[in-house]
Design a protein around this motif. Structure first.
Motif, short mmCIF file in Angstrom:
data_model
loop_
_atom_site.label_atom_id
_atom_site.label_comp_id
_atom_site.label_asym_id
_atom_site.label_seq_id
_atom_site.Cartn_x
_atom_site.Cartn_y
_atom_site.Cartn_z
N LEU A 1 0.97 -70.66 -79.57
CA LEU A 1 2.02 -70.84 -80.58
C LEU A 1 1.93 -69.70 -81.58
O LEU A 1 0.85 -69.25 -81.95
N VAL A 2 3.11 -69.24 -82.02
CA VAL A 2 3.20 -68.11 -82.95
C VAL A 2 3.92 -68.55 -84.22
O VAL A 2 4.97 -69.18 -84.14
N SER A 3 3.35 -68.20 -85.35
CA SER A 3 3.99 -68.43 -86.64
C SER A 3 4.17 -67.08 -87.31
O SER A 3 3.23 -66.30 -87.42
N GLY A 4 5.40 -66.82 -87.77
CA GLY A 4 5.64 -65.52 -88.38
C GLY A 4 6.60 -65.54 -89.56
O GLY A 4 6.94 -64.49 -90.08
N ARG A 5 7.07 -66.71 -89.96
CA ARG A 5 8.08 -66.77 -91.03
C ARG A 5 7.60 -66.21 -92.35
O ARG A 5 8.37 -65.77 -93.17
N ARG A 6 6.31 -66.27 -92.59
CA ARG A 6 5.78 -65.78 -93.87
C ARG A 6 5.16 -64.39 -93.69
O ARG A 6 4.22 -64.03 -94.38
N TRP A 7 5.73 -63.60 -92.78
CA TRP A 7 5.16 -62.29 -92.46
C TRP A 7 5.17 -61.33 -93.63
O TRP A 7 4.36 -60.42 -93.69
N LYS A 8 6.06 -61.52 -94.60
CA LYS A 8 6.14 -60.60 -95.74
C LYS A 8 5.18 -60.95 -96.87
O LYS A 8 5.06 -60.18 -97.82
N ALA A 9 4.50 -62.07 -96.79
CA ALA A 9 3.61 -62.48 -97.87
C ALA A 9 2.53 -61.42 -98.10
O ALA A 9 1.92 -60.92 -97.16
N ALA B 1 -3.62 -73.79 -76.52
CA ALA B 1 -5.01 -73.33 -76.54
C ALA B 1 -5.29 -72.36 -77.68
O ALA B 1 -6.41 -72.26 -78.16
N SER B 2 -4.27 -71.63 -78.09
CA SER B 2 -4.48 -70.62 -79.12
C SER B 2 -3.24 -70.48 -80.00
O SER B 2 -2.16 -70.95 -79.66
N GLY B 3 -3.44 -69.81 -81.13
CA GLY B 3 -2.36 -69.57 -82.06
C GLY B 3 -2.36 -68.12 -82.50
O GLY B 3 -3.39 -67.45 -82.44
N LEU B 4 -1.21 -67.67 -82.94
CA LEU B 4 -1.05 -66.30 -83.39
C LEU B 4 -0.26 -66.33 -84.69
O LEU B 4 0.83 -66.90 -84.73
N TYR B 5 -0.84 -65.77 -85.74
CA TYR B 5 -0.18 -65.74 -87.03
C TYR B 5 0.17 -64.29 -87.34
O TYR B 5 -0.70 -63.43 -87.37
N VAL B 6 1.45 -64.00 -87.57
CA VAL B 6 1.93 -62.64 -87.81
C VAL B 6 2.01 -62.42 -89.32
O VAL B 6 2.62 -63.21 -90.04
N ALA B 7 1.38 -61.32 -89.79
CA ALA B 7 1.35 -61.05 -91.23
C ALA B 7 1.34 -59.55 -91.49
O ALA B 7 0.69 -58.79 -90.79
N LEU C 1 -2.33 -61.48 -86.39
CA LEU C 1 -1.77 -60.23 -85.87
C LEU C 1 -1.21 -59.43 -87.03
O LEU C 1 -0.24 -59.84 -87.66
N ARG C 2 -1.83 -58.29 -87.31
CA ARG C 2 -1.41 -57.47 -88.44
C ARG C 2 -1.82 -56.03 -88.21
O ARG C 2 -2.51 -55.72 -87.26
N GLY C 3 -1.38 -55.13 -89.07
CA GLY C 3 -1.81 -53.74 -89.05
C GLY C 3 -1.54 -53.02 -87.74
O GLY C 3 -0.44 -53.08 -87.20
N ASN C 4 -2.57 -52.35 -87.23
CA ASN C 4 -2.44 -51.56 -86.00
C ASN C 4 -1.98 -52.39 -84.82
O ASN C 4 -1.14 -51.95 -84.03
N ASP C 5 -2.54 -53.59 -84.67
CA ASP C 5 -2.18 -54.44 -83.53
C ASP C 5 -0.71 -54.86 -83.59
O ASP C 5 -0.01 -54.85 -82.57
#
Length: 184
Positions: free
Chosen positions: A118-126, A147-153, A173-177
């Motif tokens: 599952l991926v959450s990314g709505r608060r990516w600009k925080a 099994a896993s989660g991914l948070y985009v920031a 998940l942030r920066g270079n990745d």
């Protein structure tokens, strides 16, 4: 491979460090071994040469710091709808099967080889990510059996958020990745 093993550390280091260790190992083996066994000096350095080559290849694949900054600034300027579309395309280009989710706790469901993320990314600009959005993602993971989660920031996660993510199978998940994923 253990996170703090010698080879794992060398994979995260600059490529030339492994080659330097390989040269030192070969030289030391050549000096210390009897004349009949000096050919083993090359074999003693071989693992470090292989690790150096792998590290060099990975580092060549990394975007430059200027390109990372440019990509992150472009993502920060996007509205959610455009960012979500771009993120979805990037996941598809990465070989994931993507499903959009309607709830506020998770935005995407990724499937690859039967593994559910599952991926959450709505608060990516925080600017600073705390534990609360990660708790929401973890609750959604538990409810769906992911099994896993991914948070985009784009911003920095707090120390508590990093610890919570590590304990609950969530990758931030942030920066270079993030820039590398979005460049695909």
């Amino acid at each position: 491979m253990a996170h703090n093993s010698l080879f794992a550390i060398l994979l995260r280091s600059r490529w030339w460090v492994s080659f330097l260790i390989a040269a030192a190992t070969a030289l030391l083996a050549r000096l210390l071994l009897p004349k009949d066994y000096q050919w083993l000096a090359v074999f003693s350095a071989l693992p470090f040469i292989v690790i150096g080559a792998i590290a060099a290849w990975k580092q060549l694949q990394q975007p430059s710091p200027a390109r990372v900054q440019e990509t992150l600034q472009a993502m920060g300027a996007m509205p959610w709808a455009k960012f979500a579309d771009t993120l979805e395309q990037a996941f598809r280009a990465d070989g994931q099967e993507v499903t959009r989710l309607p709830g506020p706790k998770a935005d995407f469901q990724l499937t690859r080889a039967g593994s559910l993320t599952l991926v959450s990314g709505r608060r990516w600009k925080a600017a600073r990510t705390g534990v609360e959005p990660l708790r929401e993602l973890q609750a959604a993971m538990a409810a769906s059996g992911a099994a896993s989660g991914l948070y985009v920031a784009l911003g920095e996660p707090s120390d508590a958020a990093i610890a919570f993510a590590r304990e609950n199978g969530i990758q931030i998940l942030r920066g270079n990745d993030l820039a590398r994923l979005m460049r695909r």
